[in-house]
Design an enzyme around this catalytic site. Structure first.
Site, PDB file in Angstrom:
ATOM      1  N   CYS A 114     -53.834 -14.911  47.056  1.00 44.26           N
ATOM      2  CA  CYS A 114     -53.414 -15.612  48.267  1.00 44.26           C
ATOM      3  C   CYS A 114     -51.968 -16.050  48.054  1.00 44.26           C
ATOM      4  O   CYS A 114     -51.660 -16.736  47.082  1.00 44.26           O
ATOM      5  CB  CYS A 114     -54.313 -16.826  48.477  1.00 44.26           C
ATOM      6  SG  CYS A 114     -53.755 -17.914  49.799  1.00 44.26           S
ATOM      7  N   CYS A 168     -43.686 -25.857  55.442  1.00 45.09           N
ATOM      8  CA  CYS A 168     -44.123 -25.354  56.745  1.00 45.09           C
ATOM      9  C   CYS A 168     -43.734 -26.370  57.805  1.00 45.09           C
ATOM     10  O   CYS A 168     -43.704 -27.558  57.555  1.00 45.09           O
ATOM     11  CB  CYS A 168     -45.651 -25.188  56.730  1.00 45.09           C
ATOM     12  SG  CYS A 168     -46.324 -24.487  58.257  1.00 45.09           S
ATOM     13  N   CYS A 172     -53.466 -30.422  57.083  1.00 45.37           N
ATOM     14  CA  CYS A 172     -52.941 -29.490  56.079  1.00 45.37           C
ATOM     15  C   CYS A 172     -51.889 -30.143  55.191  1.00 45.37           C
ATOM     16  O   CYS A 172     -50.960 -30.789  55.681  1.00 45.37           O
ATOM     17  CB  CYS A 172     -52.351 -28.279  56.792  1.00 45.37           C
ATOM     18  SG  CYS A 172     -51.696 -27.048  55.665  1.00 45.37           S
ATOM     19  N   GLY A 208     -47.082 -22.112  54.483  1.00 49.16           N
ATOM     20  CA  GLY A 208     -46.185 -21.477  55.445  1.00 49.16           C
ATOM     21  C   GLY A 208     -46.916 -20.804  56.586  1.00 49.16           C
ATOM     22  O   GLY A 208     -48.107 -20.517  56.501  1.00 49.16           O
ATOM     23  N   GLU A 209     -46.166 -20.564  57.643  1.00 50.61           N
ATOM     24  CA  GLU A 209     -46.710 -19.847  58.790  1.00 50.61           C
ATOM     25  C   GLU A 209     -46.076 -18.458  58.773  1.00 50.61           C
ATOM     26  O   GLU A 209     -44.884 -18.303  59.068  1.00 50.61           O
ATOM     27  CB  GLU A 209     -46.383 -20.612  60.079  1.00 50.61           C
ATOM     28  CG  GLU A 209     -46.614 -19.850  61.362  1.00 50.61           C
ATOM     29  CD  GLU A 209     -47.976 -19.151  61.446  1.00 50.61           C
ATOM     30  OE1 GLU A 209     -49.010 -19.769  61.155  1.00 50.61           O
ATOM     31  OE2 GLU A 209     -47.988 -17.953  61.792  1.00 50.61           O
ATOM     32  N   SER A 227     -56.194 -19.170  63.183  1.00 53.89           N
ATOM     33  CA  SER A 227     -56.656 -20.514  62.831  1.00 53.89           C
ATOM     34  C   SER A 227     -56.919 -21.265  64.126  1.00 53.89           C
ATOM     35  O   SER A 227     -55.998 -21.735  64.773  1.00 53.89           O
ATOM     36  CB  SER A 227     -55.587 -21.235  62.000  1.00 53.89           C
ATOM     37  OG  SER A 227     -55.412 -20.542  60.788  1.00 53.89           O
ATOM     38  N   LEU A 228     -58.175 -21.341  64.472  1.00 53.02           N
ATOM     39  CA  LEU A 228     -58.536 -21.919  65.771  1.00 53.02           C
ATOM     40  C   LEU A 228     -58.790 -23.425  65.628  1.00 53.02           C
ATOM     41  O   LEU A 228     -58.103 -24.245  66.219  1.00 53.02           O
ATOM     42  CB  LEU A 228     -59.761 -21.174  66.302  1.00 53.02           C
ATOM     43  CG  LEU A 228     -60.083 -21.334  67.769  1.00 53.02           C
ATOM     44  CD1 LEU A 228     -58.910 -20.953  68.654  1.00 53.02           C
ATOM     45  CD2 LEU A 228     -61.310 -20.480  68.123  1.00 53.02           C
ATOM     46  N   ASN A 285     -60.856 -29.439  53.654  1.00 53.51           N
ATOM     47  CA  ASN A 285     -60.551 -29.936  52.326  1.00 53.51           C
ATOM     48  C   ASN A 285     -59.824 -31.257  52.487  1.00 53.51           C
ATOM     49  O   ASN A 285     -58.716 -31.272  53.017  1.00 53.51           O
ATOM     50  CB  ASN A 285     -59.604 -28.931  51.666  1.00 53.51           C
ATOM     51  CG  ASN A 285     -60.079 -28.530  50.314  1.00 53.51           C
ATOM     52  OD1 ASN A 285     -60.590 -29.357  49.564  1.00 53.51           O
ATOM     53  ND2 ASN A 285     -59.906 -27.272  49.994  1.00 53.51           N
TER      54      ASN A 285
END
Ligand code: SAH
Length: 379
Positions: free
Chosen positions: A130, A137, A144, A184-185, A239-240, A315
């Protein structure tokens, strides 16, 4: 420097300005170049074209960190290149290995000492990495940790590749899957992302199958259309995290810019254009988005798209007040979706003992150092 460098850019850049940005600011970054571009650089420097193939192989197959490792490149040429075209590498600053499942979390420093996180995970189907796409971001999602310090800068294609290459060097293990789900996006760094995806899946490079690559976005709708038109067979994860615009706006500022209806339409277009089913990511937050009605509405959104749903018990991040939906609640939520014929998985929680949420390792390293500022996306 190279005024008239030809670039094979079909479909690679959104517009001429983006292409110009790459050629002017990064034309010394050989590891971000296609083989064609590398060939042009060789010619411009008076080296034979076959050197480009050799270099490309050293960088993307043998994963050399230095020109001096490239045994079939003449010394003088290696010296010149290392002066004029320093190779992009990342340095391991910290590594945590889970005692429970062997998941490895890396903190990497870039050349300018920016820090990013990457994770190595072992699954039955193969090893997955990942990666981060930006340093920080600016999307501002409330749950987040990656966005707490704002955006510092976007990563170059070579910096995205190097996270994978360095993990491959350190572990010595083959990597078959890549997910762009770290800090990051990715669609906020669109041109570099697409270039990275092409290099990563190039049959002359590491040759990772496009089907094994997933890009996760908070939903920058116009870029989803662009990505659909790139003719890449990668999986798109949306990501809803909420089923009404009102609720989504409470936790994700991007929802002020694009409605769920617009996002669903873009998802539909992506599916129609690529034949790849989209995934919805849905982080369950206790008493925020985990009711029976939420499950029902989520199923209604997923059904027409044939979307797969990935449930993630949120999380907890200490700076945020959100709590996880309890296990029984997660299972009940999953059942409700399944009853309506939706394909659901609960994201296996790996590396619980090393550092919970994305961005926490980096955030902890930054706390107190104060050397990095950033901006939040304002909407
Ligand atoms: N910017 C991209 C990719 C980054 S995060 C995106 O928004 O999709 C990858 C996934 O983890 C996203 O679905 C994100 O919303 C989710 N995520 C971030 N922080 C989380 C947390 N604390 N708990 C659970 N999921 C989280």
């Amino acid at each position: 420097m190279q005024e008239n460098r030809k670039t094979n850019t079909e479909g690679e850049y959104r517009d001429e300005a983006a292409k110009a940005r790459f050629t002017t600011t990064e034309s010394r970054d050989l590891k971000s170049m296609t083989l064609e571009e590398l060939t042009d650089v060789m010619k411009e420097n008076g080296f034979p074209a076959f050197r480009a193939k050799q270099l490309y192989r050293w960088m993307h197959v043998s994963l050399a960190r230095e020109y001096s490792e490239m045994t079939n490149i003449p010394n003088k040429m290696a010296e010149q290149l290392s002066r004029e075209y320093p190779l992009t590498t990342v340095r391991v600053i910290d590594r945590q290995i889970s005692k429970i499942d062997g998941t490895q979390k890396y903190l990497f420093a870039m050349r300018d000492d920016s820090l990013v996180e990457s994770v190595f995970m072992r699954y039955k189907f193969g090893n997955s990495v990942c990666i981060s796409s930006q340093v920080g971001c600016r999307m501002g999602c409330k749950f987040c940790a990656s966005t707490l310090d704002g955006l510092f800068r976007s990563l170059t294609p070579s910096e995205m590749l190097e996270q994978i290459y360095e993990i491959r060097r350190v572990t010595g293990e083959r990597i078959s899957h890549v997910v762009v789900m770290g800090t990051g996006e990715p669609l906020d760094n669109y041109d570099h992302l697409v270039r990275f995806l092409r290099l990563l899946t190039d049959e002359n490079g590491l040759n990772i199958s496009q089907r094994n690559v997933t890009v996760s976005t908070c939903g920058i709708v116009p870029r989803i259309y662009d990505l659909a038109n790139e003719r890449l067979s990668i999986t798109l994860a949306l990501s809803l995290h909420a089923v009404t615009d009102e609720k989504r706006r409470e936790i994700m500022p991007i929802a002020y810019q694009y409605t769920i209806a617009e996002l669903m339409e873009a998802g539909r277009y992506y599916f129609d254009r690529t034949g790849r089913q989209v995934t919805f990511e849905y982080s369950l937050i206790r008493d925020v988005n985990d009711s029976a009605q939420d499950a029902q509405m989520l199923a209604d959104l997923a059904k027409p798209l044939g979307a797969h749903i990935n449930l993630i018990p949120v999380n907890p991040v200490k700076e945020r007040g959100y709590r996880q939906t309890q296990e029984a609640g997660v299972l009940a939520f999953k059942k409700k979706l399944e009853k309506r014929g939706i394909n659901v998985s609960i994201r296996r929680v790996l590396g619980r003992d090393i550092d919970g949420a994305c961005g926490q390792l980096r955030h902890r390293h930054l706390e107190g150092s104060g050397h990095e500022g950033g901006v939040q996306l304002e909407v």
